[in-house]
Scaffold this motif. Structure first.
Motif, mmCIF file in Angstrom:
data_model
loop_
_atom_site.group_PDB
_atom_site.id
_atom_site.type_symbol
_atom_site.label_atom_id
_atom_site.label_comp_id
_atom_site.label_asym_id
_atom_site.label_seq_id
_atom_site.Cartn_x
_atom_site.Cartn_y
_atom_site.Cartn_z
ATOM 1 N N GLU A 6 0.833 -1.201 0.000
ATOM 2 C CA GLU A 6 0.000 0.000 0.000
ATOM 3 C C GLU A 6 0.866 1.248 0.000
ATOM 4 O O GLU A 6 0.616 2.206 -0.732
ATOM 5 C CB GLU A 6 -0.929 -0.021 1.221
ATOM 6 N N SER A 7 1.939 1.231 0.816
ATOM 7 C CA SER A 7 2.826 2.394 0.853
ATOM 8 C C SER A 7 3.637 2.502 -0.431
ATOM 9 O O SER A 7 3.882 3.600 -0.934
ATOM 10 C CB SER A 7 3.752 2.319 2.077
ATOM 11 N N LEU A 8 4.042 1.359 -0.998
ATOM 12 C CA LEU A 8 4.778 1.372 -2.265
ATOM 13 C C LEU A 8 3.913 1.929 -3.396
ATOM 14 O O LEU A 8 4.362 2.744 -4.203
ATOM 15 C CB LEU A 8 5.229 -0.042 -2.630
ATOM 16 N N LEU A 9 2.658 1.477 -3.449
ATOM 17 C CA LEU A 9 1.748 1.939 -4.492
ATOM 18 C C LEU A 9 1.481 3.438 -4.366
ATOM 19 O O LEU A 9 1.454 4.166 -5.362
ATOM 20 C CB LEU A 9 0.428 1.167 -4.416
ATOM 21 N N LEU A 416 -0.430 4.905 9.933
ATOM 22 C CA LEU A 416 0.556 5.855 9.416
ATOM 23 C C LEU A 416 0.274 6.218 7.963
ATOM 24 O O LEU A 416 -0.192 5.379 7.189
ATOM 25 C CB LEU A 416 1.968 5.257 9.494
ATOM 26 N N PRO A 417 0.591 7.453 7.550
ATOM 27 C CA PRO A 417 0.608 7.771 6.117
ATOM 28 C C PRO A 417 1.640 6.875 5.430
ATOM 29 O O PRO A 417 2.615 6.447 6.054
ATOM 30 C CB PRO A 417 1.058 9.245 6.084
ATOM 31 N N HIS A 418 1.438 6.579 4.146
ATOM 32 C CA HIS A 418 2.303 5.598 3.486
ATOM 33 C C HIS A 418 3.769 6.015 3.500
ATOM 34 O O HIS A 418 4.665 5.174 3.572
ATOM 35 C CB HIS A 418 1.825 5.311 2.057
ATOM 36 N N LYS A 421 5.199 4.923 6.756
ATOM 37 C CA LYS A 421 5.308 3.464 6.845
ATOM 38 C C LYS A 421 6.649 2.995 6.294
ATOM 39 O O LYS A 421 7.339 2.178 6.906
ATOM 40 C CB LYS A 421 4.168 2.802 6.062
ATOM 41 N N GLN A 422 7.016 3.508 5.133
ATOM 42 C CA GLN A 422 8.285 3.104 4.529
ATOM 43 C C GLN A 422 9.463 3.489 5.413
ATOM 44 O O GLN A 422 10.411 2.724 5.582
ATOM 45 C CB GLN A 422 8.429 3.757 3.149
ATOM 46 N N CYS A 423 9.400 4.687 5.986
ATOM 47 C CA CYS A 423 10.499 5.165 6.832
ATOM 48 C C CYS A 423 10.629 4.318 8.093
ATOM 49 O O CYS A 423 11.740 3.977 8.517
ATOM 50 C CB CYS A 423 10.282 6.634 7.199
ATOM 51 N N PHE A 424 9.494 3.970 8.700
ATOM 52 C CA PHE A 424 9.524 3.140 9.906
ATOM 53 C C PHE A 424 10.095 1.757 9.601
ATOM 54 O O PHE A 424 10.969 1.259 10.319
ATOM 55 C CB PHE A 424 8.118 3.022 10.494
ATOM 56 N N LEU A 425 9.626 1.127 8.532
ATOM 57 C CA LEU A 425 10.103 -0.216 8.194
ATOM 58 C C LEU A 425 11.595 -0.217 7.868
ATOM 59 O O LEU A 425 12.292 -1.192 8.139
ATOM 60 C CB LEU A 425 9.308 -0.784 7.018
ATOM 61 N N TYR A 426 12.079 0.875 7.313
ATOM 62 C CA TYR A 426 13.503 0.962 6.968
ATOM 63 C C TYR A 426 14.374 0.856 8.218
ATOM 64 O O TYR A 426 15.506 0.360 8.165
ATOM 65 C CB TYR A 426 13.776 2.277 6.244
#
Length: 662
Positions: A6-9, A416-418, A421-426
């Motif tokens: 979802e965040s990637l899209l 989280l906004p997408h 999300k990416q920043c947290f997972l990183y």
């Protein structure tokens, strides 16, 4: 995986929207093809939430999601290629700034160059469109329904930054009583050679919070000459622990000092002085018995406070008093919930008390889960309906995560906004209890493309806003003793969540243990190895898709073939390794945004580095053997950060001042 997709899209759709009208795309004439990619991405994006409900039940859904992930990453890469080729044409033909003018007034050779570039890019985009169309017509996709769930595109909330030492949000009489009791015990035994206390309890129960309150107590500060706080973690490094103790007490250490030399320096420093030492998150008794006991034997008096999940560890260290931290009562958990939402008085949410109690129970009455959940609830209306809807989401998260605690944390991630999300997972790429430096992680996020441009604002400022937003939501834990919270860590429960969510594309550990088929799926690697040479798994006839390669600490030697295999890298960090040479083949890494060679033994950089047109950050900190920079660096048109601190460069190429973004 759907949560990540979802965040990637969302990120992919934003990039497509922004790039379609870019001059570099217009001169190639592929905007219509990209518009079709955008249309299909948006269509799939509407149904991705429904895919999440089914992903643990259906193997076909997992396979479909895997195909979608691969094609979205490929879209990101072709956007890079298109921008690069278009930008080159614009440089060669500065008068051609639109499609209508793209062939007008060009030389015959330029026209052929344009046609060749356009054909190459157009064919690849057409192939991607066919793949996306096939994915959208798959019977698996047709079973999903469109969702009206928010896609997280809204602006992140404004966070107030503070340089003050902020005490954790403490509630309930228990912690006040416990803190006073343990401070009194420490002071009563401060004349002992080494009096040892332990705080024991499950993960996330508040051991560190209690230890921080004791460490910051004015009586403790005034009673001990030296104080140090050390995060030990499960896989601790002996040299790192000793250096951290010395740093805490203001003692400089030399590079390359042995364990024995560091122990001797520590013993000399603490000799005859009183000492208060906190060892946080201890998993092995050896950190005291084999590493620190001997140097601290020279102290005049000292108190050691240990936090651990295992009371057997405390016993083996020789603890004289153990304090058990239990789960919060429902009442105290409810108090923590509304106070963590910055609500002044309970009467403002008294009508939500029963629902709030249910949420506290779903959080397992763990303070960490309650605080993280409170951050997610803070953006909701204070109505029974909104809180019930939030509570209802727990049933959707059980299938994905192992228990209700992780379920509570997952819901806060899901809110989280997408981009966040990416920043947290990183952050999962950082090893357990590693310090996350704001200035480093924000540059990594920018290099990976997680930070969206905002008009009138530098990317670095936007990235810092994301960093503070994650702190505000309790997903990163700041070190409040550091100015402006410029350092933080990820709590081990949250790190486990991030690792679980990103396990399909991230790997942290010894890469030599990876099989070829596993390597082919990964997008990010964080290398943890104690070997002299980094030997990668056999990758014959295999496309390596890794975008981030982090090797924060060596020593390693890396084979030259590495630079010919990892062609999609955006981030390459080899700092603290014993790499001495960078081959000419680094020019093949056309997607590279960040190159960190700090604290390495390199003596020169190849001229071919000028081919890295996308490079934004080049770090050469403390490269003692490097004395000049190649002339090719003047071609790095997107370079915005060049770090040379501690490097004895006495010659820079003529024309480097023309790099406008530096």
């Amino acid at each position: 995986m759907a949560a990540i997709l979802e965040s990637l899209l969302g990120s992919c759709a934003n990039k497509l929207q922004n790039i379609i009208s870019d001059e570099a795309i217009l001169i190639l004439g592929v905007e219509e093809e990209l518009a079709e990619v955008l249309r299909r991405v948006e269509l799939i994006r509407c149904c991705i939430y429904d895919a999440e409900k089914w992903r643990t039940k259906e193997l076909a859904v997992n396979n479909w999601l895997g195909q979608l992930r691969d094609v979205i990453y490929d879209v990101d890469e072709i956007l890079d290629v298109a921008r690069c080729k278009g930008s080159k044409l614009l440089l060669d033909n500065p008068s051609s700034s639109s499609r209508s003018a793209s062939y007008k007034g060009l030389s015959v050779s330029s026209c052929f160059c344009n046609i060749g570039s356009r054909h190459d890019v157009a064919v690849r985009i057409k192939s991607l469109n066919k793949r996306i169309e096939k994915i959208s017509k798959d019977t698996t996709f047709l079973t999903f329904s469109s969702s009206t769930q928010p896609t997280g595109n809204g602006p992140t909330s404004k966070v107030i930054r503070s340089s003050n030492l902020v005490e954790p949000n403490l509630v309930g009489k228990e912690i006040i009583h416990s803190s006073k009791k343990l401070v009194d015990l420490a002071l009563a035994h401060k004349g002992n050679k080494s009096y040892k206390l332990a705080i024991v309890g499950t993960g996330g129960v508040g051991k560190t919070t209690l230890a921080q309150k004791i460490f910051n107590d004015k009586k403790i500060k005034g009673s001990f000459k030296l104080q140090a706080w050390i995060c030990v973690s499960q896989d601790y490094n002996q040299v790192t622990v000793l250096k951290e103790v010395l740093r805490n007490i203001g003692v400089y250490h030399e590079q390359g000092e042995t364990i024995a030399e560091l122990q001797r320096k520590l013993a000399e420093t603490v000799e005859g002085k009183s000492f208060f030492l906190v060892l946080d998150d201890v998993w092995h008794p050896n950190v005291w018995a084999d590493l620190l006991r001997t140097p601290f034997h020279t102290t005049n008096s000292g108190v050691i406070l240990v936090t651990t999940r295992d009371d057997q560890i405390a016993m083996r260290i020789g603890i004289q008093h153990t304090h058990q931290v239990d789960l919060m009562s429902a009442e105290v958990g409810w108090e923590l919930l509304w106070k963590s939402m910055n609500i002044a008085e309970e009467k403002e949410v008294h009508n939500l008390r029963n629902t709030g109690m249910e949420i506290v129970d779903k959080c397992g009455r763990l303070p960490l889960a309650i605080k993280v959940t409170a951050s997610a609830l803070a953006s909701k209306d204070l109505t029974e309906n909104e809180w019930r809807k939030f509570l209802g989401k727990y049933s959707g998260s059980h299938g994905m995560l192992s228990d209700e605690i992780e379920g509570a944390l997952y819901l806060s991630y899901d809110e989280l906004p997408h981009r966040l999300k990416q920043c947290f997972l990183y952050c999962a790429l950082y090893t357990e209890d590693s310090i996350i430096y704001r200035g480093v992680v924000t540059k990594l996020w920018i290099a990976e493309g997680f930070i969206m441009e905002q008009q009138g604002q530098l990317l670095e400022d936007t990235a810092e806003g994301y960093y503070y937003e994650l702190i505000h939501r309790n997903l990163l834990q700041p070190d409040n003793t550091i100015f402006n919270q410029a350092q933080c860590r990820t709590h081990d429960l949250l790190r486990q969540l991030a690792c679980k969510l990103s396990q399909d594309e991230c790997f942290i550990g010894d890469v030599e243990t990876l099989r070829g088929e596993n390597m082919s799926k990964l997008r990010r690697l964080s290398v943890v190895s104690k070997k002299d040479k980094l030997v990668l798994t056999s990758m014959d006839n295999m496309v390596v898709k890794v975008r981030t390669f982090l090797a924060f600490y060596g020593p390693w030697k890396i084979e030259d073939a590495f630079f010919k295999r990892f062609l999609l890298l955006r981030v390459l960090a080899l700092n603290y390794s014993i790499v001495r040479n960078i081959p000419d083949s680094i020019a093949k890494l056309i997607h590279l945004r960040l190159l960190d060679l700090g604290h390495t033994g390199i003596s020169h950089l190849p001229e071919s580095i000028g081919s890295l047109k996308n490079l934004q950050v080049l770090s050469l900190i403390n490269c003692d053997a490097l004395h000049s920079l190649p002339s090719g660096m003047t071609q790095l048109c997107n370079l915005r950060c060049l770090r040379l601190t501690g490097t004895k460069v006495n010659k820079v190429p003529k024309g480097i001042g023309k790099l406008n973004l530096l």
